[in-house]
Design an enzyme around this catalytic site. Structure first.
Site, mmCIF file in Angstrom:
data_model
loop_
_atom_site.group_PDB
_atom_site.id
_atom_site.type_symbol
_atom_site.label_atom_id
_atom_site.label_comp_id
_atom_site.label_asym_id
_atom_site.label_seq_id
_atom_site.Cartn_x
_atom_site.Cartn_y
_atom_site.Cartn_z
ATOM 1 N N LYS A 92 0.810 -1.228 0.000
ATOM 2 C CA LYS A 92 0.000 0.000 0.000
ATOM 3 C C LYS A 92 0.839 1.271 0.000
ATOM 4 O O LYS A 92 2.020 1.269 0.354
ATOM 5 C CB LYS A 92 -0.980 -0.024 1.181
ATOM 6 C CG LYS A 92 -2.161 -0.957 0.895
ATOM 7 C CD LYS A 92 -3.250 -0.886 1.932
ATOM 8 C CE LYS A 92 -4.368 -1.866 1.551
ATOM 9 N NZ LYS A 92 -5.408 -1.951 2.587
ATOM 10 N N ARG A 111 -3.505 -10.033 5.469
ATOM 11 C CA ARG A 111 -3.904 -10.090 4.050
ATOM 12 C C ARG A 111 -2.704 -9.675 3.199
ATOM 13 O O ARG A 111 -2.169 -8.573 3.373
ATOM 14 C CB ARG A 111 -5.092 -9.141 3.830
ATOM 15 C CG ARG A 111 -5.695 -9.175 2.437
ATOM 16 C CD ARG A 111 -6.921 -8.265 2.370
ATOM 17 N NE ARG A 111 -7.551 -8.315 1.068
ATOM 18 C CZ ARG A 111 -7.185 -7.593 0.015
ATOM 19 N NH1 ARG A 111 -6.189 -6.738 0.120
ATOM 20 N NH2 ARG A 111 -7.818 -7.721 -1.135
HETATM 21 C C1 PT1 Z 1 -7.950 -4.385 3.505
HETATM 22 C C2 PT1 Z 1 -8.240 -4.440 2.101
HETATM 23 C C3 PT1 Z 1 -9.323 -5.288 1.718
HETATM 24 N N1 PT1 Z 1 -7.560 -3.743 1.168
HETATM 25 C C4 PT1 Z 1 -9.701 -5.902 3.949
HETATM 26 N N2 PT1 Z 1 -10.023 -6.004 2.651
HETATM 27 C C5 PT1 Z 1 -7.918 -3.825 -0.134
HETATM 28 N N3 PT1 Z 1 -10.399 -6.611 4.878
HETATM 29 C C6 PT1 Z 1 -8.973 -4.657 -0.511
HETATM 30 C C7 PT1 Z 1 -3.110 2.118 -0.989
HETATM 31 O O1 PT1 Z 1 -3.106 2.991 -0.097
HETATM 32 O O2 PT1 Z 1 -6.979 -3.629 3.968
HETATM 33 N N4 PT1 Z 1 -8.675 -5.099 4.377
HETATM 34 N N5 PT1 Z 1 -9.660 -5.370 0.398
HETATM 35 C C8 PT1 Z 1 -7.166 -3.021 -1.164
HETATM 36 N N6 PT1 Z 1 -7.412 -1.615 -1.026
HETATM 37 C C9 PT1 Z 1 -6.384 -0.669 -1.078
HETATM 38 C C10 PT1 Z 1 -6.457 0.488 -0.294
HETATM 39 C C11 PT1 Z 1 -5.254 -0.886 -1.861
HETATM 40 C C12 PT1 Z 1 -5.401 1.398 -0.271
HETATM 41 C C13 PT1 Z 1 -4.211 0.025 -1.870
HETATM 42 C C14 PT1 Z 1 -4.263 1.165 -1.051
HETATM 43 O O3 PT1 Z 1 -2.185 1.973 -1.804
#
Ligand code: PT1
Length: 279
Positions: A223, A257
């Protein structure tokens, strides 16, 4: 005790930390439109993650990274359901479906999914009732705003207190709807409507989220909070992601995750051994 049990009778014991491997059925990182998702490649990726020690496979068809737009239910179903069916045909692994849509929850669980992972914590139309009727574990995540705009000036008076209050309220709503507290997992939602300082504070204070009694899930793999600290592009963020996974386990997190199962597995199990002894 401390075991999630799915409506299919599959169980996931959380007395030691578990690895959730990510299977993304989204095209958003490929902007040229010349690339199509291949279910055979996806199944290969699942088999690799299982061999590397994944305990859960998280299948999602809606991108929720910053800036991502909505996906139609028909499109999400077409991406997710065939994969759930194929993973279930190949393996007895715990499958979670990363969705906010009631129809996707219903069809994915009918196709063999064990758990609902909802970044909107069952706030969408009929999601709460549907998850309760399905009688399967749920992950409730905190997000401020919606993916398209959530990184535009996120604001909190006290990020830890506000995330905790939100999750406690969602736990109560779920209990009222008929979901057992023992079937709930909570997630502070790293990167979901949070500045770098918000994310770092939440991570440091992860033990404060334990008072709800629900196991904690953390997703920080690759992230932008890592990019913001280290000034590195997404393809170079694996080592820092693995470091954060180890730190999360040290802080008591139950589920990690990740995109990189092999590396995360070693960090998680080594940190768990230091924290709790090896037995
Ligand atoms: C998470 C999550 C998810 N993240 C759960 N499910 C994502 N339970 C998808 C960035 O800042 O943390 N917990 N499902 C993916 N979402 C992101 C959000 C991907 C922020 C990248 C960023 O780069």
């Amino acid at each position: 005790m401390n075991t999630l049990t799915s409506c299919h009778g599959r169980s996931l014991n959380l007395s030691r930390p578990r690895i959730m491997g990510i299977l993304n059925m989204t095209l958003d990182s490929f902007s040229d439109g010349g690339w199509f998702f291949n279910p055979d490649d996806a199944l290969c990726q699942v088999k690799k993650m299982l061999a590397e020690g994944a305990d859960i496979i998280d299948i999602g068809g809606e991108s929720t990274r910053p800036g991502a737009g909505a996906v139609l239910v028909e499109e999400e179903l077409a991406r997710v359901i065939p994969l759930v069916e194929r993973v279930r045909a190949e393996s007895d692994v715990f499958i979670s479906v990363d969705t906010s849509k009631a129809a996707v929850m219903r069809e994915a669980v009918a196709a063999g999914a064990d758990m609902i992972n909802d970044v909107r914590a069952l706030r969408e139309h009929e999601a709460l009732e549907t998850a309760a009727a399905l009688q399967t574990p749920v992950c409730l995540m905190h997000m401020q705003g919606e993916p398209r705009s959530m990184q535009h000036r996120p604001e909190y008076q006290d990020v830890v207190a506000e995330v905790k209050a939100f999750l406690d309220a969602r736990i109560s709503a779920c209990e009222k709807a008929g979901i057992a507290r023992e079937q709930m997992v909570i997630d502070p939602g790293f990167g979901f409507g949070k500045t770098l300082e918000h994310n770092l504070t939440l991570f440091r204070q992860l033990p404060d989220l334990q008072s709800s009694g629900c196991p904690i899930l953390v997703g920080v793999s690759r992230k932008s909070m890592i990019g913001a600290v280290l000034n590195i592009p997404v393809q170079e963020r694996m080592p820092a992601s693995v470091a954060l996974a180890g730190l999360a386990v040290w802080l008591g997190v139950a589920i990690i995750r990740t995109h990189n199962v092999r590396e995360t597995f070693d960090a998680v199990n080594m940190c768990h051994a230091v924290a709790n002894g090896h037995r």
